[in-house]
Design a protein around this motif. Structure first.
Motif, PDB file in Angstrom:
ATOM      1  N   PHE A   1       0.850  -1.190   0.000  1.00 30.55           N
ATOM      2  CA  PHE A   1       0.000   0.000   0.000  1.00 30.55           C
ATOM      3  C   PHE A   1       0.883   1.236   0.000  1.00 30.55           C
ATOM      4  O   PHE A   1       1.912   1.255   0.681  1.00 30.55           O
ATOM      5  CB  PHE A   1      -0.871   0.002   1.276  1.00 30.55           C
ATOM      6  CG  PHE A   1      -1.451   1.344   1.617  1.00 30.55           C
ATOM      7  CD1 PHE A   1      -2.657   1.761   1.062  1.00 30.55           C
ATOM      8  CD2 PHE A   1      -0.790   2.209   2.497  1.00 30.55           C
ATOM      9  CE1 PHE A   1      -3.196   3.022   1.370  1.00 30.55           C
ATOM     10  CE2 PHE A   1      -1.315   3.466   2.804  1.00 30.55           C
ATOM     11  CZ  PHE A   1      -2.528   3.863   2.241  1.00 30.55           C
TER      12      PHE A   1
ATOM     13  N   ILE B   1      -3.710   0.233  -2.971  1.00 30.37           N
ATOM     14  CA  ILE B   1      -3.206  -1.099  -2.647  1.00 30.37           C
ATOM     15  C   ILE B   1      -2.641  -1.715  -3.925  1.00 30.37           C
ATOM     16  O   ILE B   1      -3.280  -1.643  -4.982  1.00 30.37           O
ATOM     17  CB  ILE B   1      -4.354  -1.961  -2.071  1.00 30.37           C
ATOM     18  CG1 ILE B   1      -4.741  -1.427  -0.684  1.00 30.37           C
ATOM     19  CG2 ILE B   1      -3.949  -3.433  -1.992  1.00 30.37           C
ATOM     20  CD1 ILE B   1      -5.882  -2.137  -0.031  1.00 30.37           C
TER      21      ILE B   1
ATOM     22  N   SER C   1      -5.004  -0.013   5.864  1.00 26.16           N
ATOM     23  CA  SER C   1      -4.916   1.152   4.972  1.00 26.16           C
ATOM     24  C   SER C   1      -5.975   2.191   5.340  1.00 26.16           C
ATOM     25  O   SER C   1      -5.724   3.402   5.267  1.00 26.16           O
ATOM     26  CB  SER C   1      -5.099   0.750   3.505  1.00 26.16           C
ATOM     27  OG  SER C   1      -4.176  -0.252   3.160  1.00 26.16           O
TER      28      SER C   1
ATOM     29  N   LEU D   1      -9.560   5.042  -0.942  1.00 30.21           N
ATOM     30  CA  LEU D   1      -8.684   3.872  -1.073  1.00 30.21           C
ATOM     31  C   LEU D   1      -8.946   3.227  -2.427  1.00 30.21           C
ATOM     32  O   LEU D   1     -10.102   3.003  -2.809  1.00 30.21           O
ATOM     33  CB  LEU D   1      -8.984   2.875   0.068  1.00 30.21           C
ATOM     34  CG  LEU D   1      -8.135   1.598   0.061  1.00 30.21           C
ATOM     35  CD1 LEU D   1      -6.661   1.910   0.253  1.00 30.21           C
ATOM     36  CD2 LEU D   1      -8.605   0.625   1.147  1.00 30.21           C
TER      37      LEU D   1
END
Ligand code: UDP
Length: 585
Positions: A81, A300, A327, A357
């Motif tokens: 990540f 990611i 994350s 994300l």
């Protein structure tokens, strides 16, 4: 700023040569003479430690700050990540601005216009990119009350923003990026669609036309639609919707600009409609935001989530779950750690706590799984993958809401009505282009296919890097096909699809963006969008021979498949390309 002392037994970081160059040039802190005053290892520790130190704000945290700092360090240095560039550059420094994406309002007065120019300059200086809608500006040639003169209109002001941007380097390292939006019913829309006709014009802007549902209906039924003066709401004239749509298609065919966004669809998913309408996205289109809102992103690296099982390769869902959870905590802490150039922005960000994300390394994952990008199975996996990440990120957001409280505007958000229980964030997922992050992680960018299996990448003011995809090289070795002669041919062609002497499986799995039919590009974008709160950064690549009708079809398909916007790029239609195959180098 004080950063927690680096533990003596912290493992070293492995960098590929491109990453080493990029980090040194842009990310590692520099002294007055321009030489780095920190190593890459110290840089990652600075980021890990300062983001982990936010735990101190929450006594109920299940983590010890020191342990979490180490966990974040490992998360980043294993390239599972990475947070967006401004976080890597500025976490734990005086500047402290950690978000990549901003949207600023542009009001219809000199004061408001030049405030926006100034605010954009401050944001660019801190490493962020800005998006603006110019729709509130009165059209060209309309009256200006205070002077008795005539207004110069949105496009002339766009040029001022563009020039101001030219002079400000982001965080002293890269030039600012902007998005300029105009609604399709603004009276100056035709001029806007043509604004980037000449090579080099508005070079610091991406432009997108905000298409309304009403407009799309008018295109479908071949009707006229009204152009409306933003102040008086008077209908100025009507245009044939299909003619405007066709002009959009023609311009995109010629130069790739402008793109389109579906603004009503974006607002249908606005989690905080009580705070106003979303008018614009960030520069690369993946992050719609309210005026004065910012968002920090993180990605990611999916290439890292495979495991061998029963002689085959599978997705490592368990490890992915853990990494998503961590994350989300990381990105939540980034909100607390970040400092913004304007108080209004700090307020809006802290109220809604949006995070984005996303993923990178998607094409690399498909290579490892042996799935062609342009296959039904890859599309099914894309939906499954993003559904998983979306659900896990929401579950992480819910846990953080229990630990730290929901985002302050939760009570007035759409989630309250939906009775889904409180979240810590108004949005959790966004798919970014990962232009630089993917270089650092050494993976394919975002959800894009590879541009070429072996290519020369132009970065940072003309500098060039040569890269060959490691999974491809390994597959060639495994199948006994590797040779220097073959590699030279691949560098020249960029693709192996037509190399009939290679095994069929290799030729179908190791596809590049130009091998892929544009409709598959679009299907992939739509598959990821289905389970993404914000939007998906994706370019639909077309061969040079593509027709305007092809682009018309792609635009229409994007509308029908539920995308929030679409960007097309026909090979060779602009003289400067960011990525090039070996040909012509
Ligand atoms: N961005 C920017 N300038 C740049 C590249 C990116 O302002 O030169 C901003 C912009 O808002 C973009 C976002 O960062 O949409 C994410 O871009 P990307 O994922 O490529 O950034 P990275 O974190 O990899 O540098």
């Amino acid at each position: 700023m004080d950063v927690m002392k680096m533990p003596a037994d912290l493992p070293d970081v492995n960098l590929n040569s491109n990453a080493e160059l990029v980090l040194k040039k842009r990310y590692q802190r520099k002294g007055l003479d321009g030489t780095p005053i920190e190593t890459a290892k110290e840089m990652f520790w600075r980021v890990a430690a300062s983001i982990a130190s936010m735990e101190k704000n929450y006594p109920s945290s299940p983590f010890k700050t020191k342990d979490l700092a180490r966990t974040f360090y490992t998360l980043m240095t294993q390239y599972d990540f990475l947070p967006n560039s401004p976080t890597l550059m500025n976490a734990g420094t005086e500047l402290g601005q950690l978000a990549a994406c901003f949207v600023l309002p542009v009001g219809d007065s000199m004061d408001e216009i030049f405030d926006a120019v100034k605010h954009a300059a401050l944001i660019h200086k801190s490493g962020g990119g800005t998006g603006f809608s110019f729709t509130r500006l009165r059209p060209k040639d309309s009256r200006v009350g205070s002077t008795g003169g005539v207004a110069s209109g949105p496009i002339s002001f766009l040029k001022i923003f563009n020039t101001a941007t030219e002079q400000v380097k982001q965080g002293g390292t890269r030039r600012g990026a902007n998005m300029g939006i105009l609604r399709v019913d603004h009276p100056d829309i035709l001029e806007f669609i043509r604004a980037k006709e000449r090579e080099g014009d508005l070079n610091n802007f991406n432009l997108s036309v905000a298409l309304t549902e009403k407009f799309m209906q008018a295109v479908e039924h071949d009707e006229e639609y009204p152009l409306i003066a933003p102040q008086s709401q008077e209908v100025i004239e009507t245009l044939k919707a299909r003619e405007v749509f066709e002009l959009l298609v023609r311009k995109a065919w010629e130069s790739g600009d402008p793109g389109i966004i579906f603004i009503d669809r974006i607002n249908r998913d606005n989690p905080n409609p009580d705070q106003g309408e979303i008018e614009s996205t960030n520069p690369c289109g993946e992050q719609p935001l309210l005026p004065y809102e910012a968002c920090n992103l993180g990605s990611i690296n999916l290439a890292r989530f495979v495991l061998e099982k029963d002689g085959g390769i599978e997705v490592d869902w368990d490890r992915l779950r853990e990494v998503v959870q961590l994350s989300v905590r990381f990105l939540d802490n980034v909100i607390d750690a970040s400092e913004y150039p304007l108080e209004r922005i700090t307020e809006t960000v802290r109220k809604n706590r949006k995070i984005g994300l996303g993923v990178m390394g998607w094409a690399d994952l498909l290579y490892q799984l042996g799935l062609p990008y342009d296959s039904r199975r890859a599309i099914v996996l894309a939906e499954q993958m993003m559904d998983f990440i979306q659900k896990e990120s929401r579950s992480a957001s819910k846990k953080l809401a229990m630990e730290r409280g929901p985002f302050p505007s939760y009570e007035t958000s759409i989630y309250k009505e939906q009775n889904l229980g409180p979240y810590r964030h108004a949005t959790t997922t966004t798919i970014a282009p990962t232009g630089t992050l993917s270089i650092i992680a050494g993976c394919s960018s975002g959800v894009e296919p590879l541009f070429a299996l072996c290519f020369v990448r132009q970065v940072m003011d003309g500098e060039k890097l040569t890269e060959a995809n490691s999974f491809f090289v390994k597959a060639l070795h495994d199948q006994g096909c590797y040779s220097e002669k073959l590699m030279a041919e691949v560098i020249e062609k960029g693709s192996v699809r037509n190399m009939e002497f290679l095994p069929e499986e290799l030729r179908s799995v190791y596809v590049t963006s130009m091998d892929i039919d544009p409709q598959w590009h679009l299907k992939m974008q739509a598959a990821f969008q289905k389970h993404t709160d914000n939007a998906v950064s994706k370019t639909v690549n077309l061969p040079n021979s593509a027709t305007q009708e092809d682009i018309y079809k792609i635009y229409w398909m994007a509308y029908e498949e539920g995308c929030k916007g679409v960007t097309v790029y026909r090979d060779g239609c602009k003289s400067v390309q960011v990525l090039c195959t070996g040909e012509g180098q």
